[in-house]
Design a protein around this motif. Structure first.
Motif, short mmCIF file in Angstrom:
data_model
loop_
_atom_site.label_atom_id
_atom_site.label_comp_id
_atom_site.label_asym_id
_atom_site.label_seq_id
_atom_site.Cartn_x
_atom_site.Cartn_y
_atom_site.Cartn_z
N ALA A 1 41.25 71.84 46.94
CA ALA A 1 40.44 71.25 45.85
C ALA A 1 38.96 71.57 46.08
O ALA A 1 38.26 71.97 45.14
N ALA A 2 38.50 71.41 47.31
CA ALA A 2 37.08 71.67 47.60
C ALA A 2 36.73 73.13 47.33
O ALA A 2 35.68 73.43 46.75
N ARG A 3 37.61 74.04 47.74
CA ARG A 3 37.33 75.47 47.53
C ARG A 3 37.39 75.83 46.04
O ARG A 3 36.62 76.66 45.57
N ALA A 4 38.30 75.21 45.30
CA ALA A 4 38.42 75.52 43.87
C ALA A 4 37.15 75.09 43.14
O ALA A 4 36.72 75.74 42.20
N LYS A 5 36.54 74.00 43.60
CA LYS A 5 35.28 73.57 42.99
C LYS A 5 34.21 74.64 43.20
O LYS A 5 33.36 74.86 42.35
N GLY A 6 34.28 75.30 44.37
CA GLY A 6 33.36 76.40 44.64
C GLY A 6 33.55 77.56 43.67
O GLY A 6 32.64 78.35 43.43
N GLN A 7 34.74 77.66 43.11
CA GLN A 7 35.03 78.68 42.09
C GLN A 7 34.67 78.17 40.69
O GLN A 7 35.07 78.75 39.70
N ARG A 8 34.00 77.02 40.66
CA ARG A 8 33.59 76.35 39.40
C ARG A 8 34.80 75.94 38.56
O ARG A 8 34.75 75.93 37.34
N MET A 9 35.88 75.61 39.24
CA MET A 9 37.04 75.10 38.49
C MET A 9 36.93 73.58 38.36
O MET A 9 36.27 72.93 39.18
N ASN A 10 37.57 73.01 37.35
CA ASN A 10 37.72 71.55 37.29
C ASN A 10 39.00 71.25 38.06
O ASN A 10 39.99 71.98 37.92
N VAL A 11 38.96 70.18 38.82
CA VAL A 11 40.16 69.85 39.62
C VAL A 11 40.66 68.47 39.20
O VAL A 11 39.88 67.52 39.05
N ILE A 12 41.96 68.38 39.03
CA ILE A 12 42.60 67.07 38.80
C ILE A 12 43.76 66.99 39.79
O ILE A 12 44.47 67.98 40.00
#
Ligand SMILES: NC(=O)c1ccc[n+]([C@@H]2O[C@H](COP(=O)([O-])OP(=O)(O)OC[C@H]3O[C@@H](n4cnc5c(N)ncnc54)[C@H](O)[C@@H]3O)[C@@H](O)[C@H]2O)c1
Ligand SMILES: O=C(O)[C@H](O)COP(=O)(O)O
Length: 528
Positions: free
Chosen positions: A158-169
């Protein structure tokens, strides 16, 4: 004493350094054993170390008559029959932290490769094609990643996906709104996550509850064109349902590192261009392999040195801080159990263990297990240990209850263990005295002060002049030296007790002779 260790899956040589360094351990490395070979060879080993490949089934555990510890160099223990291990008193340890980073990085690699069709494009290029039309991908930015299972790996992903500017749920039974807010992610039910996500990544263990969690019904809830990543465990996704969902166009792509049956080489899913896959490589980095092998090897070394293991799977794990508080009581807790087991020959129906004083502030389940182990040892000898004590108590229909009160009853800490039979209740209480060590301070309703060590005689008698003398004389005649003696009584001339520490073990005939003395009701010999 030499303990024999079998390493049955490939482990990092650097990682098993703690085993190589330890005295008294003999290591055999035999990977790729067939099921039959493993069954044949396991008998002589005290420890078995595996990764995810070797199947440690009930059959293997039953054939392993010397086995004391199974070490899993990794997280998932679904290849180990934990119930069978617990029943046989075999401790299972794993290495839960060592491969988190590698598994998270692999998941992100799979997510990116899936979004940009990198494996498919590379394959095409290798086939001599320069095709720039067939491999149009999608961006990750502003897409929603649904994370199912937000434990160690899920949270890292989740933390890395945020770095990809993704929204995480995310959905995890332990995820609270507050925690989700702190992490800057959304949270909801599984259904919410399935509905909202453009990409879904799974990070739960494989359990009864998670088997086929992603099935036909779950696919129906997802967005059209959703893409799925599974770097957790095969079996969480129903592979037939996934195949159907890809063929129907519902699912646009899937990246799989794990499969229901491994090795996984000949499956219709691998024929689909939308599927990319790796052969269970999530933890296959130099760093992760060294780290998990060190962790599990260190626990095996600790175990054989009689020290606490750090990552038990079939015992509740106890933090270092709590362990430091409760470890001094282990021996006393077991001895209270042994003492009680000698107080009755009747079937025990219930065990109550009461912790008073400071001890009541801690997780004392390890002490409870030790007391239960002490109680069961009388009939089960070395077949009972910390791992199977509670299981065996349940099997014998013995209810075990733990009670706590922070009022110390005059002691800083007090453990009172009680057994209940159809006719009687017996109890014994003990404590640790600062600088003096362990003491038994109460037996049934009698206050005593006895060091729980060596050979004890517990005698119930009538409070009459001469009773104590007769016991002393008979023991002297039998050449049994009395080291210490305590007496107590309920009322003058009523019931009384003697607690003697003696230098030798008494024989059954000597107990019978003591019992026949005038005013003596009952004599119990207790060896601690
Ligand atoms: N591919 C690989 O090589 C590789 C490497 C390491 C770990 N793994 C696997 O990854 C998975 C996760 O490992 P981890 O270290 O993060 O474990 P973890 O125990 O830290 O996290 C698992 C999480 O799943 C949650 N969970 C349990 N049941 C759930 C459910 N029904 N729905 C949603 N969440 C649920 C738990 O609450 C927990 O937070 C495991 O299956 C492990 O075996 C695979
Ligand atoms: O659960 C795990 O730790 C991973 O699946 C890694 O399995 P492996 O040790 O077989 O690579």
């Amino acid at each position: 004493m030499t303990y024999h260790i079998l390493i049955a899956d490939p482990l990092s040589e650097e990682g098993i350094y703690p085993l190589r360094q330890a005295d008294g351990l003999e290591i055999t490395i035999a990977t790729d054993l067939s099921k039959e070979d493993l069954l044949e060879r396991i008998k002589g080993f005290d420890a078995l170390l595996v990764r995810s490949q070797t199947q440690v089934t009930r059959e293997v555990i039953e054939a392993a008559s010397n086995l004391k510890i199974i070490g899993r160099a990794g997280v998932g223990v679904d290849n180990i029959d934990l119930d069978a291990a617990t029943e046989h008193g075999i401790i299972v340890v794993n290495a839960p932290d060592g491969n988190t980073n590698s598994a998270a990085e692999h998941t992100i690699a799979m997510l990116t490769a899936l979004a940009r069709k990198i494996p498919q494009a590379f394959n095409s290029l290798k086939n001599g094609e320069w095709d720039r039309k067939s491999f149009i991908g999608v961006e990750l930015k502003n897409k929603t990643l649904g994370v199912i299972g937000l434990g160690r790996i899920g949270a890292e992903v989740a933390a890395r996906a945020k770095g990809q500017r993704m929204n995480v749920i995310a959905y995890d039974p332990f995820l609270t709104e507050e925690k989700a807010q702190k992490m800057g992610i959304g949270f909801g039910t599984v259904g919410d996550v399935l509905k909202a996500a453009d990409f879904i990544t799974i990070h739960t263990p494989l359990l009864k509850e998670t088997r086929h969690l992603i099935n036909e019904e779950a696919f129906a809830k997802m967005k059209d064109g959703v893409q799925i990543i599974n770097c957790a465990r095969g079996g969480i996704i129903d592979e037939d349902a996934l195949y159907g969902a890809i063929v129907s166009g519902k699912v646009a792509g899937a990246a799989l590192d794990v499969f229901e049956m491994e090795p996984f080489v000949d499956h219709p899913l691998l024929t689909l261009p939308e599927v990319i896959a790796t052969p269970h490589l999530g933890a296959s980095t130099v760093e992760a392999q060294e780290s998990v092998a060190v962790d599990v090897s260190q626990d095996v070394v600790n175990f054989f040195k009689g020290e606490a293991v750090r990552n038990p799977v079939n015992l509740p794990s106890v933090s270092k801080e709590v362990m430091a508080k409760i470890a001094p009581f282990f021996d006393l807790a077991e001895k209270l159990g042994i003492f009680l087991s000698r107080m009755t020959d009747e079937a025990i129906e219930e065990v109550n263990i009461k912790y008073a004083g400071e001890l009541a502030n801690y997780d004392v389940r390890a002490l409870t297990r030790n007391t239960v182990k002490g109680i069961l040892k009388r009939n089960l000898g070395n077949h009972v240990n910390d791992v199977n004590a509670k299981f065996l108590a349940e099997r014998f229909d013995i209810k075990v209850n733990e009670h706590k009160t922070t009022t110390g009853k005059g002691f800083l800490h007090l453990i009172t263990a009680e057994i209940v039979t159809a006719k009687f209740t017996h109890r014994v209480a003990g404590t640790l005295l600062n600088g003096l060590g362990a003491r038994i301070v109460k037996v049934d309703d009698y206050v005593v002060d006895v060091v729980p060590e060596g050979h004890l005689l517990f005698i119930k008698h009538k409070d009459q002049p001469g009773a104590i003398g007769r016991v002393g004389t008979l023991l002297a005649q039998k050449d049994i030296n009395i080291a210490t003696m305590q007496v107590g009584r309920s009322t003058v001339g009523g019931d009384a007790i003697m607690m003697l520490t003696i230098d030798n073990r008494v024989e059954q005939t000597e107990i019978e002779d003591l019992t026949e003395l005038e005013d003596i009701y009952e004599v119990k010999a207790i060896d601690l």
